[in-house]
Design a protein around this motif. Structure first.
Motif, PDB file in Angstrom:
ATOM      1  N   LEU A 126       0.850  -1.182   0.000  1.00  0.00           N
ATOM      2  CA  LEU A 126       0.000   0.000   0.000  1.00  0.00           C
ATOM      3  C   LEU A 126       0.891   1.239   0.000  1.00  0.00           C
ATOM      4  CD1 LEU A 126      -2.849  -0.651   2.633  1.00  0.00           C
ATOM      5  CD2 LEU A 126      -2.966  -0.857   0.145  1.00  0.00           C
ATOM      6  N   VAL A 127       0.543   2.204  -0.827  1.00  0.00           N
ATOM      7  CA  VAL A 127       1.236   3.493  -0.846  1.00  0.00           C
ATOM      8  C   VAL A 127       0.221   4.553  -0.445  1.00  0.00           C
ATOM      9  CG1 VAL A 127       2.510   5.180  -2.203  1.00  0.00           C
ATOM     10  CG2 VAL A 127       2.803   2.729  -2.668  1.00  0.00           C
ATOM     11  N   ILE A 128       0.426   5.175   0.715  1.00  0.00           N
ATOM     12  CA  ILE A 128      -0.507   6.177   1.227  1.00  0.00           C
ATOM     13  C   ILE A 128      -0.021   7.558   0.802  1.00  0.00           C
ATOM     14  CG2 ILE A 128      -1.617   7.113   3.279  1.00  0.00           C
ATOM     15  CD1 ILE A 128      -0.950   4.526   4.720  1.00  0.00           C
ATOM     16  N   VAL A 155      -0.891  -7.439   2.829  1.00  0.00           N
ATOM     17  CA  VAL A 155       0.005  -6.282   2.719  1.00  0.00           C
ATOM     18  C   VAL A 155       1.276  -6.517   3.539  1.00  0.00           C
ATOM     19  CG1 VAL A 155       0.272  -3.808   3.134  1.00  0.00           C
ATOM     20  CG2 VAL A 155      -1.936  -4.714   2.350  1.00  0.00           C
ATOM     21  N   ARG A 156       2.401  -6.506   2.844  1.00  0.00           N
ATOM     22  CA  ARG A 156       3.705  -6.685   3.490  1.00  0.00           C
ATOM     23  C   ARG A 156       4.486  -5.370   3.552  1.00  0.00           C
ATOM     24  NH1 ARG A 156       1.270 -10.239   4.915  1.00  0.00           N
ATOM     25  NH2 ARG A 156       1.549 -12.482   4.563  1.00  0.00           N
ATOM     26  N   TYR A 157       4.272  -4.490   2.564  1.00  0.00           N
ATOM     27  CA  TYR A 157       5.034  -3.238   2.477  1.00  0.00           C
ATOM     28  C   TYR A 157       4.081  -2.057   2.567  1.00  0.00           C
ATOM     29  CZ  TYR A 157       8.337  -6.555   0.456  1.00  0.00           C
ATOM     30  OH  TYR A 157       9.139  -7.638   0.237  1.00  0.00           O
ATOM     31  N   LEU A 158       4.440  -1.070   3.389  1.00  0.00           N
ATOM     32  CA  LEU A 158       3.667   0.155   3.527  1.00  0.00           C
ATOM     33  C   LEU A 158       4.567   1.341   3.204  1.00  0.00           C
ATOM     34  CD1 LEU A 158       1.045   1.630   4.470  1.00  0.00           C
ATOM     35  CD2 LEU A 158       2.135   1.780   6.726  1.00  0.00           C
ATOM     36  N   VAL A 159       4.162   2.138   2.233  1.00  0.00           N
ATOM     37  CA  VAL A 159       4.877   3.361   1.888  1.00  0.00           C
ATOM     38  C   VAL A 159       3.992   4.539   2.284  1.00  0.00           C
ATOM     39  CG1 VAL A 159       5.915   4.741   0.046  1.00  0.00           C
ATOM     40  CG2 VAL A 159       6.028   2.232  -0.058  1.00  0.00           C
ATOM     41  N   ILE A 160       4.536   5.484   3.028  1.00  0.00           N
ATOM     42  CA  ILE A 160       3.811   6.707   3.373  1.00  0.00           C
ATOM     43  C   ILE A 160       4.536   7.865   2.696  1.00  0.00           C
ATOM     44  CG2 ILE A 160       2.852   8.141   5.203  1.00  0.00           C
ATOM     45  CD1 ILE A 160       3.144   5.841   7.124  1.00  0.00           C
ATOM     46  N   ASP A 161       3.959   8.334   1.591  1.00  0.00           N
ATOM     47  CA  ASP A 161       4.568   9.427   0.837  1.00  0.00           C
ATOM     48  C   ASP A 161       4.100  10.747   1.434  1.00  0.00           C
ATOM     49  OD1 ASP A 161       6.011  10.765  -1.046  1.00  0.00           O
ATOM     50  OD2 ASP A 161       5.020   9.882  -2.787  1.00  0.00           O
ATOM     51  N   GLU A 162       5.025  11.706   1.520  1.00  0.00           N
ATOM     52  CA  GLU A 162       4.765  12.974   2.214  1.00  0.00           C
ATOM     53  C   GLU A 162       4.241  12.693   3.621  1.00  0.00           C
ATOM     54  OE1 GLU A 162       2.531  15.787  -0.043  1.00  0.00           O
ATOM     55  OE2 GLU A 162       3.941  15.791  -1.689  1.00  0.00           O
ATOM     56  N   PHE A 163       5.021  11.911   4.363  1.00  0.00           N
ATOM     57  CA  PHE A 163       4.560  11.453   5.675  1.00  0.00           C
ATOM     58  C   PHE A 163       4.328  12.600   6.643  1.00  0.00           C
ATOM     59  CE2 PHE A 163       9.213  11.324   6.392  1.00  0.00           C
ATOM     60  CZ  PHE A 163       9.312  11.964   7.606  1.00  0.00           C
ATOM     61  N   ASP A 164       5.023  13.730   6.437  1.00  0.00           N
ATOM     62  CA  ASP A 164       4.801  14.870   7.319  1.00  0.00           C
ATOM     63  C   ASP A 164       3.356  15.345   7.240  1.00  0.00           C
ATOM     64  OD1 ASP A 164       5.439  15.587   4.651  1.00  0.00           O
ATOM     65  OD2 ASP A 164       5.838  17.645   5.245  1.00  0.00           O
ATOM     66  N   LYS A 165       2.761  15.266   6.050  1.00  0.00           N
ATOM     67  CA  LYS A 165       1.368  15.685   5.888  1.00  0.00           C
ATOM     68  C   LYS A 165       0.409  14.555   6.251  1.00  0.00           C
ATOM     69  CE  LYS A 165      -1.675  18.164   2.708  1.00  0.00           C
ATOM     70  NZ  LYS A 165      -1.784  18.826   1.395  1.00  0.00           N
ATOM     71  N   CYS A 166       0.742  13.328   5.854  1.00  0.00           N
ATOM     72  CA  CYS A 166      -0.131  12.180   6.161  1.00  0.00           C
ATOM     73  C   CYS A 166      -0.261  11.961   7.666  1.00  0.00           C
ATOM     74  CB  CYS A 166       0.418  10.910   5.516  1.00  0.00           C
ATOM     75  SG  CYS A 166       0.192  10.797   3.731  1.00  0.00           S
TER      76      CYS A 166
END
Length: 482
Positions: A70-72, A140-151
């Motif tokens: 998942l890419v958040i 789900v094995r991999y979690l990506v949090i893009d722009e984690f400062d905002k997420c």
């Protein structure tokens, strides 16, 4: 697929230093990774390339379930853009983008059809699909949090906590940002030992970095750093605002209302691609209405618009059919539009972080750019702006006609689901619309419609010739996007 084959498809000769460190950290260990790097440096590819390698190295599904990753993202534009980057890589990994503003049932049908290995999405919509078992929480094995400062900001806090705690099989986390968060909440469950890849510029204010500032042996000053405590490093590490590839200018407005000064500046900038940033939606509408009335061809962009409108406006700007994008700070994150030469602050940024992300829209990769502060007599340059801000000394014209963009955009109401391809569109426009191949620019074919950029001077002729004509035997709507 071989890495070089992917880079060739993307027309990239080689990975930059940050991307090389990210690839090594993600594929060379089993720990979590936090990547800090300025906007425009290629963070999307930095995580997608190694993530695809990891996914291709294992079964495409876990116990017959999907997705594997998942890419958040904090907004729909970044989810769509990241999904498009993956598809452009042509690596065979299946993907889908999920976000609010459209029916979740439509997305569910796409998910069942595609069975994606990677799902890009906003926190609320991903929670919706997980809650309805439209995607499996167990695979789900991999979690990506893009722009984690905002997420991970308070507005998303509850949704993020619910999402992450609902992924029992999660083994790896990858967090990316162009700025630092003060802290990473405990529910993210970063491993005690992991890798911090910090390519943010040195802070001239603090004079020194955190305990991660000692580069690993044999590596550069902006090299990979490892730690037992991610949070403390992120809290202590502060980004620099200065970018030697961006020239800073001050433009003085003799009136409190800056509209005429903006008009004169845009005429002076000619056909260059510019984003005008404002702080409020109604201000975007007001300024855009003024510029259109003055003869400019613009796109506008803010959170009060329908998703389809926003997509139309971004496409029109990115393919050269509009020279000016008038936008709120919604356009300062997640949009990777190449060759934006000018950032214009009609309203001053409301925060230091906002300034970073605005300026990050220009000078992408190795390009250069300019940023302009339009100031009336009551305003001054914010203290957090580093580097020399010099007066813009070019004479601003008083009455010259606004420059017109080279291209115009056509909407065609048929797409992939109708078996219409880019080749079909080119053939139709050349044979029926009287165009030459050189008159046609970027083409994007969606499931049920397509966008096509054509030379502006050929627009009226083409619309006249294709009126009532069929493409591949199908009647369809063909109209310009205004």
């Amino acid at each position: 697929m071989d890495l070089q084959d992917i880079l060739n498809k993307l027309r990239i000769s080689q990975l930059n230093e940050m991307q090389q460190h990210a690839a090594e950290a993600i594929t060379g260990s089993d720990g979590d990774v936090v990547l800090l790097s300025p906007t425009g440096t290629g963070k999307t590819l930095a995580y997608l390339l190694p993530l695809v390698q990891l996914i291709n190295g294992q079964s495409s599904m876990v116990n017959g379930q999907w997705p594997t990753a998942l890419v958040i993202t904090p907004g729909r534009e970044l989810a769509l853009q990241s999904d498009q980057v993956l598809k452009s890589m042509g690596c065979g990994v299946r993907s889908a983008a999920c976000y609010g503003g459209r029916a979740a049932m439509d997305e569910h049908r796409v998910l069942r059809e595609v069975r994606p290995q990677i799902v890009f999405g906003t926190p609320g919509r991903l929670n919706d699909h997980l809650g309805k078992d439209n995607i499996s929480r167990y695979s789900v094995r991999y979690l990506v949090i893009d722009e984690f400062d905002k997420c991970l900001a308070m507005g998303f806090h509850a949704e993020m906590q619910r999402l992450i705690k609902g992924l029992p099989g999660l083994t790896r986390r990858i967090l990316l940002s162009a700025t630092n968060a003060e802290q990473i909440p405990q529910f993210v469950n970063l491993s005690k030992k992991g890798t911090l890849i910090d390519f943010l510029p040195e802070s001239t204010a603090s004079g020194q970095r955190s305990m991660f500032n000692v580069a690993l042996s044999g590596e550069s000053a902006h090299a990979r750093h490892s730690s037992n405590e991610f949070g403390s490093a992120l809290a202590q590490s502060q980004p620099s605002m200065f970018n030697d590839r961006v020239t800073l200018y001050e433009v003085r407005s003799p009136q409190k209302d800056k509209l005429n000064t903006l008009r004169q500046l845009l005429i002076q900038l000619g056909n260059e691609s510019s984003i005008v940033f404002l702080n409020y939606r109604d201000s975007v509408e007001r300024v855009n209405h003024y510029l259109v009335g003055q003869g400019f061809v613009t796109s506008r962009f803010h959170g009060g618009m329908e998703q389809r409108q926003r997509e139309d406006m971004l496409y029109k700007f990115s393919n050269g059919s509009a020279n000016v994008l008038v936008a709120t700070d919604l356009a300062s994150r997640g949009l990777d539009i190449p060759d934006i030469q000018n950032i214009i602050h009609y309203h001053l940024p409301e925060s230091e972080e906002g300034y970073i992300h605005r300026v990050g829209r220009t000078a992408r990769w190795d390009a250069t750019g300019r940023t302009f502060f339009i100031l009336n007599s009551e305003e001054h340059i914010p203290d957090y702006v580093e580097g020399d801000v010099v007066p813009y000394t070019e004479a601003l014209p008083q009455s010259t006609e606004p420059p017109q963009p080279r291209m115009a955009t056509l909407y065609i109401g048929k797409g992939k689901k109708d078996k219409v391809s880019k080749g079909d569109i080119v053939g139709f426009l050349c044979k029926t619309g009287g165009l030459q191949a050189a008159d046609i620019g970027r083409i994007d074919v969606k499931d049920r419609y397509a966008y096509v950029a054509i030379r502006r001077e050929k627009l009226k002729q083409t619309l006249h010739l294709v009126q009532g004509q069929k493409i591949k035997g199908l009647k369809t709507i063909i109209e310009p996007i205004h």
